[in-house]
Write a protein that holds these residues in place. Structure first.
Motif, PDB file in Angstrom:
ATOM      1  N   UNK A   1       3.012   4.298 -10.216  1.00  0.00           N
ATOM      2  CA  UNK A   1       3.637   4.327 -11.534  1.00  0.00           C
ATOM      3  C   UNK A   1       4.407   5.631 -11.665  1.00  0.00           C
ATOM      4  N   UNK A   2       5.499   5.583 -12.402  1.00  0.00           N
ATOM      5  CA  UNK A   2       6.214   6.823 -12.683  1.00  0.00           C
ATOM      6  C   UNK A   2       5.374   7.710 -13.599  1.00  0.00           C
ATOM      7  N   UNK A   3       4.382   7.116 -14.247  1.00  0.00           N
ATOM      8  CA  UNK A   3       3.359   7.856 -14.987  1.00  0.00           C
ATOM      9  C   UNK A   3       2.151   7.946 -14.055  1.00  0.00           C
ATOM     10  N   UNK A   4       2.106   8.988 -13.229  1.00  0.00           N
ATOM     11  CA  UNK A   4       1.115   9.094 -12.149  1.00  0.00           C
ATOM     12  C   UNK A   4      -0.334   9.053 -12.627  1.00  0.00           C
TER      13      UNK A   4
ATOM     14  N   UNK B   1      10.939   3.276 -16.739  1.00  0.00           N
ATOM     15  CA  UNK B   1       9.581   3.362 -16.215  1.00  0.00           C
ATOM     16  C   UNK B   1       9.378   2.214 -15.236  1.00  0.00           C
ATOM     17  N   UNK B   2       8.529   2.449 -14.245  1.00  0.00           N
ATOM     18  CA  UNK B   2       8.195   1.392 -13.283  1.00  0.00           C
ATOM     19  C   UNK B   2       6.737   1.532 -12.881  1.00  0.00           C
ATOM     20  N   UNK B   3       6.092   0.380 -12.726  1.00  0.00           N
ATOM     21  CA  UNK B   3       4.732   0.323 -12.182  1.00  0.00           C
ATOM     22  C   UNK B   3       4.743  -0.678 -11.030  1.00  0.00           C
ATOM     23  N   UNK B   4       3.843  -0.469 -10.086  1.00  0.00           N
ATOM     24  CA  UNK B   4       3.664  -1.412  -8.983  1.00  0.00           C
ATOM     25  C   UNK B   4       2.186  -1.779  -8.961  1.00  0.00           C
ATOM     26  N   UNK B   5       1.926  -3.093  -9.031  1.00  0.00           N
ATOM     27  CA  UNK B   5       0.556  -3.604  -9.021  1.00  0.00           C
ATOM     28  C   UNK B   5       0.260  -4.293  -7.699  1.00  0.00           C
TER      29      UNK B   5
ATOM     30  N   UNK C   1       0.855  -1.188   0.000  1.00  0.00           N
ATOM     31  CA  UNK C   1       0.000   0.000   0.000  1.00  0.00           C
ATOM     32  C   UNK C   1       0.887   1.232   0.000  1.00  0.00           C
ATOM     33  N   UNK C   2       0.675   2.076  -0.987  1.00  0.00           N
ATOM     34  CA  UNK C   2       1.438   3.316  -1.084  1.00  0.00           C
ATOM     35  C   UNK C   2       0.460   4.464  -0.859  1.00  0.00           C
ATOM     36  N   UNK C   3       0.717   5.208   0.171  1.00  0.00           N
ATOM     37  CA  UNK C   3      -0.154   6.328   0.521  1.00  0.00           C
ATOM     38  C   UNK C   3      -0.001   7.433  -0.531  1.00  0.00           C
ATOM     39  N   UNK C   4      -1.102   8.111  -0.888  1.00  0.00           N
ATOM     40  CA  UNK C   4      -1.036   9.183  -1.892  1.00  0.00           C
ATOM     41  C   UNK C   4       0.001  10.260  -1.570  1.00  0.00           C
ATOM     42  N   UNK C   5       0.169  10.576  -0.286  1.00  0.00           N
ATOM     43  CA  UNK C   5       1.135  11.609   0.093  1.00  0.00           C
ATOM     44  C   UNK C   5       2.582  11.157  -0.129  1.00  0.00           C
ATOM     45  N   UNK C   6       2.808   9.851  -0.231  1.00  0.00           N
ATOM     46  CA  UNK C   6       4.169   9.339  -0.386  1.00  0.00           C
ATOM     47  C   UNK C   6       4.560   9.121  -1.846  1.00  0.00           C
ATOM     48  N   UNK C   7       3.640   9.363  -2.784  1.00  0.00           N
ATOM     49  CA  UNK C   7       3.932   9.150  -4.209  1.00  0.00           C
ATOM     50  C   UNK C   7       5.061  10.067  -4.675  1.00  0.00           C
ATOM     51  N   UNK C   8       5.040  11.334  -4.286  1.00  0.00           N
ATOM     52  CA  UNK C   8       6.101  12.255  -4.723  1.00  0.00           C
ATOM     53  C   UNK C   8       7.446  11.867  -4.109  1.00  0.00           C
ATOM     54  N   UNK C   9       7.434  11.418  -2.857  1.00  0.00           N
ATOM     55  CA  UNK C   9       8.671  10.946  -2.224  1.00  0.00           C
ATOM     56  C   UNK C   9       9.198   9.709  -2.953  1.00  0.00           C
ATOM     57  N   UNK C  10       8.301   8.793  -3.314  1.00  0.00           N
ATOM     58  CA  UNK C  10       8.708   7.594  -4.043  1.00  0.00           C
ATOM     59  C   UNK C  10       9.221   7.957  -5.434  1.00  0.00           C
ATOM     60  N   UNK C  11       8.584   8.928  -6.094  1.00  0.00           N
ATOM     61  CA  UNK C  11       9.073   9.396  -7.398  1.00  0.00           C
ATOM     62  C   UNK C  11      10.521   9.857  -7.295  1.00  0.00           C
TER      63      UNK C  11
END
Length: 193
Positions: A101-104, A88-92, A64-74
């Motif tokens: 995804x690197x394509x948010x 490019x990377x995606x996580x399912x 589970x990736x929290x929405x607030x952590x997407x920019x940190x993960x990017x």
């Protein structure tokens, strides 16, 4: 008649050998990229464990990736993966939802009809090579005419499949090596014939 038959046979042998050698070299590149993607996936699980996983009330680990952590993960993935030629990377998640995804823009979409994703959710890695006309990399730069090996690899923690990484590795640099290897092999075969 014998000379015509010999010439026709030589041309047929060279054409078939060309096709076969190109497939062999391409398959070697795919295998190499898949092994690299699996290693990188293990590194990502170890390196970004706090961002990728949470524990539910029963103390069970889940992706589970929290929405607030997407920019940190990017930012983290851009710095961490760029030297590995990952573009490019995606996580399912286990239900085939894109949780990162690197394509948010595609976060939240489902990959239900993707057999390669489903195979990875069963525990097997799956790779193939594609040619992309254009692709934005992790540095947000556009690359043109890119060969990528797309690899689905299961995210396994403590023997349980928690999701799937989809990694795109740029293998364009091997295109000329494949062509050169095929050409050299064909020249040798032609001289023998």
């Amino acid at each position: 008649l014998l000379i015509i038959l010999a010439l026709f046979s030589a041309i047929a042998i060279i054409a078939l050998a060309s096709f076969g050698m190109n497939r062999i070299y391409s398959h070697q590149v795919i295998n190499m990229a898949e092994k690299e993607a699996i290693l990188i996936s293990h590194l990502l699980v170890d390196h970004s464990r706090e961002i990728l996983f949470t524990r539910n009330p029963s103390e069970k680990l889940r992706l589970q990736i929290e929405p607030l952590e997407v920019s940190l993960l990017n930012k983290t993935l851009s710095e961490f993966l760029h030297p590995f030629d990952i573009v490019k990377i995606k996580v399912f998640s286990p239900d085939t939802r894109v949780v990162y995804s690197t394509d948010n823009v595609i976060i939240g979409e489902m990959g239900l009809q993707n057999n390669r994703l489903l195979r990875a959710l069963d525990g097997a890695s799956d790779s193939h090579i594609e040619v992309k006309e254009t692709m934005r990399d992790l540095k947000n730069e556009t690359a043109f005419d890119v060969d990528v090996v797309e690899t689905y690899t299961p995210i396994i923690v403590d023997g349980e499949i928690l999701g799937v990484f989809e990694l795109y590795i740029d293998v364009t640099k091997f295109r000329k090596e494949i062509q050169r290897g095929t050409l050299q092999s064909l020249l040798l075969l032609s001289s023998i014939l």
